[in-house]
Each structure stands twice: as C-alpha cells, then as structure tokens.
Design a protein around this motif. Sequence first.
Motif, mmCIF file in Angstrom:
data_model
loop_
_atom_site.group_PDB
_atom_site.id
_atom_site.type_symbol
_atom_site.label_atom_id
_atom_site.label_comp_id
_atom_site.label_asym_id
_atom_site.label_seq_id
_atom_site.Cartn_x
_atom_site.Cartn_y
_atom_site.Cartn_z
ATOM 1 N N SER A 87 0.820 -1.210 0.000
ATOM 2 C CA SER A 87 0.000 0.000 0.000
ATOM 3 C C SER A 87 0.854 1.261 0.000
ATOM 4 O O SER A 87 0.373 2.339 -0.342
ATOM 5 C CB SER A 87 -0.940 -0.003 1.202
ATOM 6 O OG SER A 87 -0.227 0.266 2.388
ATOM 7 N N PHE A 88 2.142 1.124 0.375
ATOM 8 C CA PHE A 88 3.030 2.305 0.402
ATOM 9 C C PHE A 88 3.937 2.371 -0.818
ATOM 10 O O PHE A 88 4.850 3.188 -0.880
ATOM 11 C CB PHE A 88 3.881 2.303 1.672
ATOM 12 C CG PHE A 88 3.070 2.500 2.921
ATOM 13 C CD1 PHE A 88 2.509 3.742 3.208
ATOM 14 C CD2 PHE A 88 2.856 1.449 3.803
ATOM 15 C CE1 PHE A 88 1.759 3.930 4.353
ATOM 16 C CE2 PHE A 88 2.097 1.632 4.948
ATOM 17 C CZ PHE A 88 1.546 2.868 5.221
ATOM 18 N N TRP A 92 8.888 5.045 -0.271
ATOM 19 C CA TRP A 92 7.603 4.980 0.450
ATOM 20 C C TRP A 92 6.732 6.170 0.073
ATOM 21 O O TRP A 92 7.193 7.302 0.007
ATOM 22 C CB TRP A 92 7.841 4.972 1.963
ATOM 23 C CG TRP A 92 8.501 3.701 2.419
ATOM 24 C CD1 TRP A 92 9.747 3.273 2.097
ATOM 25 C CD2 TRP A 92 7.933 2.698 3.253
ATOM 26 N NE1 TRP A 92 10.004 2.051 2.676
ATOM 27 C CE2 TRP A 92 8.912 1.679 3.394
ATOM 28 C CE3 TRP A 92 6.709 2.557 3.904
ATOM 29 C CZ2 TRP A 92 8.688 0.531 4.163
ATOM 30 C CZ3 TRP A 92 6.492 1.421 4.670
ATOM 31 C CH2 TRP A 92 7.472 0.421 4.793
ATOM 32 N N THR A 93 5.460 5.885 -0.219
ATOM 33 C CA THR A 93 4.557 6.971 -0.590
ATOM 34 C C THR A 93 3.170 6.711 0.008
ATOM 35 O O THR A 93 2.768 5.561 0.179
ATOM 36 C CB THR A 93 4.434 7.092 -2.124
ATOM 37 O OG1 THR A 93 3.358 7.970 -2.417
ATOM 38 C CG2 THR A 93 4.153 5.748 -2.782
ATOM 39 N N VAL A 94 2.463 7.779 0.317
ATOM 40 C CA VAL A 94 1.097 7.617 0.820
ATOM 41 C C VAL A 94 0.098 8.037 -0.252
ATOM 42 O O VAL A 94 -1.091 8.183 -0.004
ATOM 43 C CB VAL A 94 0.845 8.435 2.107
ATOM 44 C CG1 VAL A 94 1.600 7.842 3.276
ATOM 45 C CG2 VAL A 94 1.212 9.881 1.905
ATOM 46 N N GLU A 95 0.628 8.194 -1.449
ATOM 47 C CA GLU A 95 -0.178 8.644 -2.578
ATOM 48 C C GLU A 95 -1.415 7.763 -2.798
ATOM 49 O O GLU A 95 -2.496 8.264 -3.093
ATOM 50 C CB GLU A 95 0.728 8.592 -3.809
ATOM 51 C CG GLU A 95 0.282 9.416 -4.981
ATOM 52 C CD GLU A 95 1.243 9.176 -6.138
ATOM 53 O OE1 GLU A 95 0.763 8.938 -7.252
ATOM 54 O OE2 GLU A 95 2.468 9.172 -5.892
ATOM 55 N N ASN A 96 -1.229 6.425 -2.661
ATOM 56 C CA ASN A 96 -2.342 5.501 -2.919
ATOM 57 C C ASN A 96 -3.544 5.793 -2.031
ATOM 58 O O ASN A 96 -4.687 5.683 -2.458
ATOM 59 C CB ASN A 96 -1.896 4.066 -2.673
ATOM 60 C CG ASN A 96 -0.757 3.693 -3.582
ATOM 61 O OD1 ASN A 96 -0.841 3.887 -4.789
ATOM 62 N ND2 ASN A 96 0.327 3.204 -2.998
ATOM 63 N N TYR A 97 -3.247 6.138 -0.786
ATOM 64 C CA TYR A 97 -4.344 6.406 0.149
ATOM 65 C C TYR A 97 -5.144 7.607 -0.325
ATOM 66 O O TYR A 97 -6.377 7.607 -0.280
ATOM 67 C CB TYR A 97 -3.792 6.629 1.560
ATOM 68 C CG TYR A 97 -3.290 5.342 2.187
ATOM 69 C CD1 TYR A 97 -4.158 4.537 2.922
ATOM 70 C CD2 TYR A 97 -1.982 4.923 2.025
ATOM 71 C CE1 TYR A 97 -3.719 3.351 3.483
ATOM 72 C CE2 TYR A 97 -1.535 3.728 2.584
ATOM 73 C CZ TYR A 97 -2.410 2.945 3.315
ATOM 74 O OH TYR A 97 -1.990 1.771 3.858
ATOM 75 N N LYS A 115 -3.222 0.429 -5.043
ATOM 76 C CA LYS A 115 -4.487 1.037 -4.600
ATOM 77 C C LYS A 115 -5.350 0.018 -3.873
ATOM 78 O O LYS A 115 -5.938 0.319 -2.825
ATOM 79 C CB LYS A 115 -5.238 1.623 -5.803
ATOM 80 C CG LYS A 115 -4.607 2.913 -6.300
ATOM 81 C CD LYS A 115 -5.442 3.602 -7.356
ATOM 82 C CE LYS A 115 -5.107 3.171 -8.763
ATOM 83 N NZ LYS A 115 -3.733 3.466 -9.204
ATOM 84 N N ALA A 117 -3.936 -0.287 -0.452
ATOM 85 C CA ALA A 117 -4.260 0.842 0.427
ATOM 86 C C ALA A 117 -5.698 0.734 0.919
ATOM 87 O O ALA A 117 -5.977 0.878 2.115
ATOM 88 C CB ALA A 117 -4.037 2.160 -0.311
ATOM 89 N N THR A 139 -5.861 -2.170 3.419
ATOM 90 C CA THR A 139 -5.219 -1.886 4.700
ATOM 91 C C THR A 139 -6.137 -1.066 5.592
ATOM 92 O O THR A 139 -6.333 -1.368 6.770
ATOM 93 C CB THR A 139 -3.891 -1.142 4.488
ATOM 94 O OG1 THR A 139 -3.062 -1.945 3.660
ATOM 95 C CG2 THR A 139 -3.185 -0.889 5.802
#
Lengths: 290, 276
Positions: free
Chosen positions: B35-36, B54-59, B243, B246, B249
């Motif tokens: 998810s990251f 690491w990215t939180v873009e998907n969220y 996606k 994310a 999760t």
Amino acid sequence: MATKHSRMSARLMISPAVLLLLGWMLIPLSMTLYFSFLRYNLLMPGMEEFTGLTNYRFFLTDPAFFAALWNTIALVVGVLVVTVIGGILLALLLDQPFFGQGIVRILVIAPFFVMPTVSALVWKNMFMNPVNGLFAHAAKALGLQPFDFLSSAPLASIIGIVSWQWLPFATLILLTALQSLDQEQLEAAEMDGAPWIKRFWYIMLPHLARAITVVILIQTIFLLSVFAEILVTTNGGPGTASTNLTYLIYMQSLLQFDVGGGSAGGVVAIILANIVAIFLMRMIGKNLDA
Amino acid sequence: MARSVSTQRKLITTVFAWAIGIAIFFPILWTILTSFKTEAAAIADPPVWFNFDWTVENYATVQERSNYFRHFMNSMIISGGSTLLGLIIAVPAAWSMAFVPAKRTKDVLMWMLSTKMLPPVGVLVPIYLLFRDLGLLDTRIGLVIVLTLINLPIIVWMLYTYFKEIPGEILEAARMDGASLRSEIIHVLTPMAIPGMASTVLLNIILAWNEAFWTLNLTAAKAAPLTAFIASYSSPEGLFYAKLSAASTMAIAPILIMGWFSQKQLVRGLTFGAVK
C-alpha cells in the motif's frame, strides 16, 4: 425464589428478542417455501402460477446442481482437513514455551479478522496472479512455468484461501482446549516413560476430541455458505468448476431472476444445513446442562 | 544439564514458531507494504521488500476516486448500529434468562441458536424482494436491521453465559441490605456485567464489519460498506495493486486491532460457550 411478578417481567424482557427472531425466521422461510412451488420469474411479472414440484425437479436434475453439490462438499471437507490438522499442529506448537508467545499468537490469529472480500482479492491478485503475483515471480525465479491458480485449479485455490481465513479459528479453539489439559496427568505419563506420540494419542487427542468436534461443526455451518470469496475470485467458473450451492442459488435468483427455482434451491440448502445443525445443537445442548 | 537442554529446545521452538507465525501473517504484511509502494514497484519482479520509495499517494488516490471515507462510515454505522440495537434487545432477554430461569429457558436459548443455523441463501429471495418493496435496498437502515437479526442469537448467548457467572447470592445480599431494584442494577450488577458486555460488543462489531453475504447482496453504490466496496476491485482497470492494498489496509486495520484485544472472548462467543 422467583415470584409471580418477576416471572411476568422476565417474560416481558425476553419477548422482543423472541418475537423478532420468530419473525425473522418464519416470514422469509414461509415465503421461500411458497415461492418454491411457483413459476415466478422477475422478468415476467404477473405470470406467477402454481407449478407444484416442477422447480424442485428442475433444480435437482440440473447438472449444475450436482456440480455445485460436489463442489460444496469438496470445499467444506477440504477446508476442514487443512484447518483441523493444521490447527492441531499449530496449537501443539504454540502451547510449547518459547520467546514472544504473545506476539506469535497475534500473528497467527490475524487472518481471521480480515474481511472475506479483502483476503480473496489479495490472494487472487498479489499472490495467485499468473503474471504479477508473488507465486509467479517465485516460479520464474526457480525457472518454472507460472501456474494460473484460479483458472487451472479454481476450487483448490479457493479452498486454500478459505483455509487461510479459518486456520486461526481452529488453532485458537484447540489451543484454548489444550491449555485446560491437566498438566499433572501429562507429567505422570512422562515419568512412566510414555513417549511423546503415546502421550499425544492417549491423553491429548481424547482431551481435544470435544473441541475438534465443535470446530468441525461450527466451521461446517459457515463453510456451507461461502460466497464472497467465490464472487470476487472466479464468479463460480470456469463453467461450474467453483460454483457451490450458495453461489448457484444466488445466480439463479439474483442474476437469472428465477425466484421460483432459486427458492427451491434455497429449501434444499436449508435441509442440508439442518442435517449438520442437528448434530451441533446436540453438542451445545449437552454443554448447557453441565 | 537439564536446564541447558530445555533452553536449547526453547530456542529451537522460538525460531520455528516465529517462522510459521510470520508465514501466516505474511499476506497481511505484504498488503500493508504494497500500500506504500508506487504501482510500478507493487508488481516489480524480483519483488521489492523494504527498499522502495515509500509513498502515501495511494491512500489519497483511493479516497479521491471513490470517496472511500463514505464507505468507511457506512461500515462504522452498520456495524456499530446493529451491535447497539442488538444489545438493547438482547440485554433484557439474556438478563432474565440468567437470573429468572424458567423451565423452558434452555429450549428458548437453543431455539435462538437454531435460527443462526439457517443458511442465508435460503432466505435470500424473500429478503431481497421484501427489501425491494419496502425501499430498503441499498440503505444503511436496511443492513442495520438484517445484521442485528443475524447476530442477535450470538449476542444473547454471549451475554447469557457472562451473566450466568455473576453469583446470585450477591444480588440477594444487596437486597437484604435494603437495596432497591434500581440501585441493585446500578451499583451491584452493572459493574460486574460490564466486562462481559464489552467483549460481546467487540466480537459483534467484528462480525458485522466483516459480514459479506448480505452486505454484498443488499447494497449498491450508496450504502455499500467496505466489504462491498472492496469487491468492486475484482474487475480492475490498469495497474491497481497498490491502490487495492491501500483500500484493504484501511478496511482491515481497525478490526485487526480490535480483534487482537478480543481473542479470548472470540473462542467463547463463536462456540456459544461450548469451549471456554
């Protein structure tokens, strides 16, 4: 001693729960039974008529029914074998002293809390996908041909996914039962020189028998109704290769709009589930007296 | 000598148990890691484990594209609402069965349990048609009603087994000391009943949150809880593993945490007191 007055109020306190469950049971059940004798298709409104046992005849002689019945049994038995044997082994392991018991326990039971649609989609895409799944990557790394799990072995793959979800349940219950075992009895047997396998076979397994029965019966109730895992992975296919009874009835009633046929299937499913339920109820009823 | 052998054995068991524990947990761990990742990193071969950007873009994307928060709230309302409603109906019933048992109490309990054995697909057609005619399809209130009814037997049973463990003598003693029924309930019973009620609530929120037969069949876009929303990822477009991860999760995290707290009660609740 309970007085007349307290009895009255007790009855009053129970009645909402009883009435609601009675309604929840009787109204839809009698409707299912009634529809099952009708020719009733949502695409042909106003054409409903009584057809006697025709729906049952069609449902029970449909080749899809036999496929679904077989798949249902294979799914239930397959998952039971994996989870009960795996559960016993895991429970024995987790019962041993080791460092970080609490954390390992938490890791092991986690799959039980994952909702069915998530676990099925994660397994389908990120593990079993023949191009991008981890299993395919692993196969390629070893120089093997990637295996297309859900098209080549759909039912076995679903058994695997569902087993992963239910293994924690079996483990947790068997572990709980194992921990209630009298340790002195085991120590006495050990001092008498009984080897591990004998201690397991003659002391632990008989002690676990009840818990194993409970695991089998409760899981069977739930496994007869596996639905979401099939819906999001294979849609019952290819053909009817992974269609179970629940999914067959769903297709017939909500995708083909055959209310009559779906209801006849529903009645069949209820009868099958009741056979299991009778045994389960006896087990639980016995415990209630104790 | 004996001690060193047992330490050695303990170490071997530790390695073995941890390996198996991590293997079983791995799909969840992998989902959280993925998810990251970026979509490209999510399907990288060989797989990347921790050394990715690491990215939180998907969220953010999941929320933007499909209003994830709304489905999350649907799950909250449906599982919370059905548990609360179930509790309101079940507490008086379990209470009176535990403290004022009648001849037929056992039969009533067993009968309640038997409603749980009914395969949902057996009543799918009538419930679907009733919901359609009453305008309850794809509404939260409709799902709250159904989930309350399917979980009611478990709530009654769990509460019953907990209430049964409260010694009746304490109530009698309180009564002798001149406690009124009201103060008996507030000062004596409630404190003793709270742990049992808390576990019941926890287990039922978990069961309702993960329920995936009625939620899939009775909702469409509007009232869909996370179970049904996640199912929409079964017919994906383009790259979607990150996606999906994310969304997954976020869907399992709250219940995973609750579940870990309720593991003891889980056994009791799901076996209807047959294994404690």
